[in-house]
Motif scaffolding. Structure first.
Motif, short mmCIF file in Angstrom:
data_model
loop_
_atom_site.label_atom_id
_atom_site.label_comp_id
_atom_site.label_asym_id
_atom_site.label_seq_id
_atom_site.Cartn_x
_atom_site.Cartn_y
_atom_site.Cartn_z
N ALA A 72 0.83 -1.21 0.00
CA ALA A 72 0.00 0.00 0.00
C ALA A 72 0.86 1.26 0.00
O ALA A 72 0.54 2.24 -0.68
CB ALA A 72 -0.93 -0.01 1.21
N ALA A 73 1.96 1.24 0.75
CA ALA A 73 2.85 2.40 0.78
C ALA A 73 3.45 2.67 -0.59
O ALA A 73 3.50 3.82 -1.06
CB ALA A 73 3.95 2.18 1.82
N ALA A 74 3.90 1.61 -1.25
CA ALA A 74 4.45 1.77 -2.59
C ALA A 74 3.40 2.29 -3.55
O ALA A 74 3.68 3.15 -4.41
CB ALA A 74 5.01 0.44 -3.08
N ARG A 75 2.16 1.81 -3.42
CA ARG A 75 1.07 2.23 -4.31
C ARG A 75 0.70 3.69 -4.07
O ARG A 75 0.43 4.42 -5.03
CB ARG A 75 -0.15 1.32 -4.11
CG ARG A 75 -1.33 1.66 -5.03
CD ARG A 75 -2.34 0.53 -5.04
NE ARG A 75 -1.67 -0.68 -5.49
CZ ARG A 75 -1.76 -1.87 -4.85
NH1 ARG A 75 -2.49 -1.98 -3.76
NH2 ARG A 75 -1.13 -2.91 -5.33
N ALA A 76 0.65 4.11 -2.83
CA ALA A 76 0.31 5.50 -2.53
C ALA A 76 1.31 6.45 -3.17
O ALA A 76 0.93 7.48 -3.77
CB ALA A 76 0.27 5.70 -1.02
N GLN A 77 2.58 6.14 -3.06
CA GLN A 77 3.62 6.97 -3.67
C GLN A 77 3.55 6.92 -5.19
O GLN A 77 3.67 7.96 -5.87
CB GLN A 77 5.00 6.51 -3.19
CG GLN A 77 6.13 7.44 -3.61
CD GLN A 77 6.07 8.79 -2.93
OE1 GLN A 77 5.54 8.91 -1.82
NE2 GLN A 77 6.58 9.81 -3.58
N HIS A 78 3.34 5.74 -5.72
CA HIS A 78 3.25 5.53 -7.16
C HIS A 78 2.14 6.38 -7.77
O HIS A 78 2.33 7.07 -8.78
CB HIS A 78 2.98 4.05 -7.41
CG HIS A 78 3.11 3.61 -8.82
ND1 HIS A 78 2.50 2.46 -9.30
CD2 HIS A 78 3.77 4.13 -9.88
CE1 HIS A 78 2.79 2.32 -10.57
NE2 HIS A 78 3.56 3.30 -10.96
N LEU A 79 0.97 6.35 -7.14
CA LEU A 79 -0.18 7.07 -7.67
C LEU A 79 0.06 8.57 -7.67
O LEU A 79 -0.17 9.25 -8.68
CB LEU A 79 -1.43 6.74 -6.83
CG LEU A 79 -2.72 7.42 -7.28
CD1 LEU A 79 -3.18 6.84 -8.62
CD2 LEU A 79 -3.82 7.25 -6.23
N ARG A 80 0.53 9.07 -6.54
CA ARG A 80 0.66 10.52 -6.40
C ARG A 80 1.87 11.10 -7.13
O ARG A 80 1.80 12.21 -7.67
CB ARG A 80 0.70 10.87 -4.92
CG ARG A 80 -0.66 10.66 -4.25
CD ARG A 80 -0.55 10.47 -2.74
NE ARG A 80 -1.86 10.26 -2.14
CZ ARG A 80 -2.51 9.09 -2.13
NH1 ARG A 80 -1.95 8.03 -2.71
NH2 ARG A 80 -3.69 8.97 -1.56
N GLU A 81 2.95 10.37 -7.16
CA GLU A 81 4.16 10.90 -7.79
C GLU A 81 4.18 10.70 -9.30
O GLU A 81 4.65 11.56 -10.04
CB GLU A 81 5.40 10.24 -7.18
CG GLU A 81 6.71 10.72 -7.80
CD GLU A 81 7.94 10.05 -7.20
OE1 GLU A 81 9.01 10.10 -7.85
OE2 GLU A 81 7.84 9.48 -6.09
N LYS A 82 3.64 9.59 -9.77
CA LYS A 82 3.80 9.24 -11.18
C LYS A 82 2.50 9.14 -11.96
O LYS A 82 2.38 9.73 -13.05
CB LYS A 82 4.56 7.92 -11.28
CG LYS A 82 5.01 7.55 -12.68
CD LYS A 82 5.96 6.35 -12.62
CE LYS A 82 6.62 6.10 -13.96
NZ LYS A 82 7.61 4.99 -13.86
N ILE A 83 1.53 8.39 -11.44
CA ILE A 83 0.34 8.08 -12.23
C ILE A 83 -0.55 9.30 -12.43
O ILE A 83 -0.91 9.65 -13.57
CB ILE A 83 -0.44 6.92 -11.58
CG1 ILE A 83 0.40 5.65 -11.59
CG2 ILE A 83 -1.77 6.70 -12.31
CD1 ILE A 83 -0.20 4.51 -10.78
N LEU A 84 -0.96 9.95 -11.35
CA LEU A 84 -1.89 11.08 -11.47
C LEU A 84 -1.33 12.23 -12.30
O LEU A 84 -2.05 12.78 -13.16
CB LEU A 84 -2.32 11.56 -10.09
CG LEU A 84 -3.21 10.59 -9.30
CD1 LEU A 84 -3.55 11.18 -7.94
CD2 LEU A 84 -4.49 10.26 -10.07
N PRO A 85 -0.06 12.62 -12.12
CA PRO A 85 0.46 13.68 -12.99
C PRO A 85 0.46 13.29 -14.47
O PRO A 85 0.18 14.13 -15.34
CB PRO A 85 1.89 13.89 -12.47
CG PRO A 85 1.83 13.47 -11.04
CD PRO A 85 0.88 12.31 -11.03
#
Length: 209
Positions: A72-85
């Motif tokens: 979950a920690a990896a996913r939270a960072q992934h979403l906010r840093e890379k996917i959403l932008p």
């Protein structure tokens, strides 16, 4: 809503995700889409460090809850840093695994309560959902045979026994049954050409919506 699209390729170990993902990248580039290719766990510097801990065969003592929280920690960072932008910029994001993997492996295979999985996933992704999740479905016996022929060392999750892999497979199929608008299941026991063709067709349909 976002102008981009997120496509996930998921499924059992040995199903051929790597080959399908490469074909999807080539397909998108040929159509001028300049995709973002990423993976879970990983996708960011922080996520890749977490991946090393999660998948290393040197951490057999990891408890199930710690495993869940690290994913979950990896996913939270992934979403906010890379996917959403990337999605906000109108890009196509293609990810090797996402939230469906946690439901399959941590709930169905590990046996952690589904309510706990959903709560943790909700914190990590805050209501976000991919536009399409392609499930490469394969009999775990065949999947493990393919992994054995690969010649590389197996990671911690790949080393789990056949029973574990069978439970994870049920998890993927159950998710697809419950949400047919979001999931597409492809029989990964067919020829590689057939699997790739089916995956690219599903990709094109999702991008045309």
């Amino acid at each position: 809503m976002h102008p981009g699209r997120m496509i996930v390729c998921d499924g059992g170990n040995g199903a051929g995700k790597t080959t399908v993902l490469k074909a999807m990248e080539t397909h998108l580039v040929a159509r001028g889409r300049d995709p973002i290719m990423t993976r879970e766990p990983g996708g960011t510097p922080i996520g890749e460090k977490i991946r090393q801990v999660l998948l290393s065969p040197d951490t057999p003592e990891m408890c199930d809850v710690a495993e869940l929280l690290l994913f979950a920690a990896a996913r939270a960072q992934h979403l906010r840093e890379k996917i959403l932008p990337a999605l906000a910029a109108g890009r196509v994001v293609v990810s090797d695994r996402f939230d469906s993997a946690t439901v399959s492996f941590q709930h169905y295979a590990r046996g952690l309560p589904l309510a706990l999985i959903e709560q943790i996933n909700a914190i990590a992704i805050d209501g976000f959902k991919p536009d399409l999740t392609i499930i490469l479905d394969i009999d775990p016996v065949l999947g493990l045979e393919r992994l054995g022929r690969r010649g590389d060392g197996l990671d911690r999750m790949e080393q789990e026994n056949l029973d574990f892999q069978c439970r994870a497979r049920r998890g993927y199929l159950e998710q697809a049954r419950r949400d047919p608008e979001r999931f597409v299941v492809i029989d990964a026991s067919r020829t590689l050409e057939q699997v790739v063709t089916a995956a690219l067709a599903a990709l094109d349909r999702a991008l045309a919506r």
